[in-house]
Design a protein around this motif. Structure first.
Motif, short mmCIF file in Angstrom:
data_model
loop_
_atom_site.label_atom_id
_atom_site.label_comp_id
_atom_site.label_asym_id
_atom_site.label_seq_id
_atom_site.Cartn_x
_atom_site.Cartn_y
_atom_site.Cartn_z
N CYS A 51 -52.48 -40.23 49.02
CA CYS A 51 -53.83 -40.79 48.99
C CYS A 51 -53.75 -42.31 49.15
O CYS A 51 -53.05 -42.98 48.39
CB CYS A 51 -54.51 -40.43 47.67
SG CYS A 51 -56.09 -41.26 47.43
N CYS A 54 -55.27 -43.98 45.59
CA CYS A 54 -54.62 -43.93 44.28
C CYS A 54 -53.14 -43.57 44.37
O CYS A 54 -52.43 -43.57 43.37
CB CYS A 54 -55.34 -42.94 43.36
SG CYS A 54 -55.08 -41.21 43.82
N TYR A 56 -51.80 -40.71 44.97
CA TYR A 56 -51.51 -39.33 44.57
C TYR A 56 -50.93 -38.55 45.76
O TYR A 56 -51.46 -38.61 46.86
CB TYR A 56 -52.79 -38.67 44.06
CG TYR A 56 -52.64 -37.23 43.63
CD1 TYR A 56 -52.03 -36.90 42.42
CD2 TYR A 56 -53.11 -36.18 44.43
CE1 TYR A 56 -51.91 -35.58 42.02
CE2 TYR A 56 -52.98 -34.86 44.04
CZ TYR A 56 -52.37 -34.57 42.83
OH TYR A 56 -52.24 -33.25 42.44
N CYS A 70 -59.37 -36.32 47.79
CA CYS A 70 -58.25 -36.46 46.86
C CYS A 70 -58.57 -35.77 45.53
O CYS A 70 -59.60 -36.04 44.92
CB CYS A 70 -57.95 -37.93 46.62
SG CYS A 70 -56.73 -38.21 45.34
N CYS A 73 -58.64 -38.81 42.62
CA CYS A 73 -59.62 -39.92 42.57
C CYS A 73 -60.86 -39.65 43.42
O CYS A 73 -61.72 -40.53 43.55
CB CYS A 73 -58.97 -41.23 42.99
SG CYS A 73 -58.65 -41.35 44.76
N HIS A 75 -61.18 -39.67 46.56
CA HIS A 75 -61.24 -40.43 47.80
C HIS A 75 -61.44 -39.46 48.96
O HIS A 75 -60.74 -38.45 49.06
CB HIS A 75 -59.94 -41.23 48.00
CG HIS A 75 -59.80 -41.82 49.37
ND1 HIS A 75 -60.50 -42.93 49.76
CD2 HIS A 75 -59.05 -41.44 50.44
CE1 HIS A 75 -60.19 -43.20 51.02
NE2 HIS A 75 -59.31 -42.33 51.46
#
Ligand SMILES: [Zn+2]
Length: 303
Positions: A51, A54, A56, A70, A73, A75
């Protein structure tokens, strides 16, 4: 020959026979790559995704199941027309219209590359034929026409083909009384088509007023990023102007604006939340709720 023997000795962990070995330790004996293509182990591409917001890391399968949002977060990753059509149309069934309309290098424009060559290259690499695809199908049983931009194709830029495809999609919508949605994802007008791309702003705006006269709803969904000629015309002309969370939407980029007005820009400037607060958008819809919300809106329009 001596070198080869010493090399074998080195591989076996022995010291070899003398000075020659020490010097030849880093010498390449056989030149080139000797592994045959058949034996080569490919690293599967796109198996993992990180991501950008963040950091991730998850598998592409997980991300796809989460509609490219995501899981940590929320996103919203940038996706193309194929993914949007899959999200929106029932059973992923739809008809793609006007694929035969293709760009031409009217102006013999050359920047880093010749425009004609640039087009040929993209066509040979992907199955996307221009920066917008028009899909016609059903959304929760309601007939729906969706024009979705592909950022992958010269930054989703607005050229004469996008203009013509939207114009013809509008004709279909009027003839068959089907609502229209355009999913914007573009950097703006296509430089290589110069004035021809700018003419599309007027052309599409004119066609949209015909749609209004026919009392057929038009929804504009703006996703990350929606810039330039797109947001300056049909991107903001919807009966409903909606956006995905956190999408960058504007006309000129923040750096240009900052240099022009010589002032610092407020936080969250040009993000969809900022635009909603300032009255540019009707609502923000997370991708997971998109289909449901559109179905509600469309049935409200119908009644
Ligand atoms: Zn994230």
């Amino acid at each position: 020959m001596k070198q080869e023997e010493d090399f074998e000795a080195n591989l076996a962990g022995e010291d070899g026979t003398g000075e020659e070995t020490k010097r030849s330790w880093f010498k390449r004996i056989k030149k080139g790559i000797t592994t045959s293509t058949a034996e080569k182990k490919e690293t599967p591409e796109g198996l993992w995704s990180k991501c950008p917001e963040c950091g991730y890391i998850c598998t592409m399968t997980e991300l796809r199941e989460n509609l490219f949002v995501c899981p940590k977060c929320t996103h919203h990753h940038r996706i193309g027309s194929a993914e949007y059509f899959e999200i929106l149309f029932d059973d992923n069934k739809f008809e793609v219209l006007f694929e035969n309309i293709r760009s031409k290098d009217h102006l013999h424009f050359t920047d880093l590359k010749n425009y004609g060559k640039r087009l040929e290259e993209i066509w040979s690499k992907t199955d996307i034929t221009d920066s917008i695809r028009i899909g016609k199908g059903n959304l929760k049983g309601i007939p729906f026409v969706v024009g979705c931009m592909d950022f992958e194709f010269i930054g989703g830029s607005l050229g004469s083909v996008m203009g013509e495809r939207i114009a013809r999609a509008i004709d279909v919508c009027i003839e068959e009384k089907i609502p229209l949605m355009i999913i914007c994802k573009s950097g703006g007008a296509r430089m290589m088509e110069s004035a021809y791309s700018l003419m599309q702003l007027a052309k599409v705006s004119g066609k949209l007023s015909q749609l209004t006269d026919a009392k057929i709803p038009y929804i504009s969904l703006q996703t990350d990023p929606s810039f330039g000629g797109i947001s300056a015309s049909f991107g903001m002309l919807g009966d409903l102007n909606i956006a995905e969370p956190g999408a960058l939407i504007g006309f000129a980029g923040p750096r240009v604006i900052k240099e022009t007005i010589k002032k610092d820009l407020p936080e969250g400037f040009q993000r969809s939340e900022f635009l909603l607060e300032h009255g540019f958008l009707d609502f923000i819809v997370p991708r997971k709720e998109l289909k449901e919300k559109l179905a509600t809106v469309l049935s409200m329009f119908k009644n």
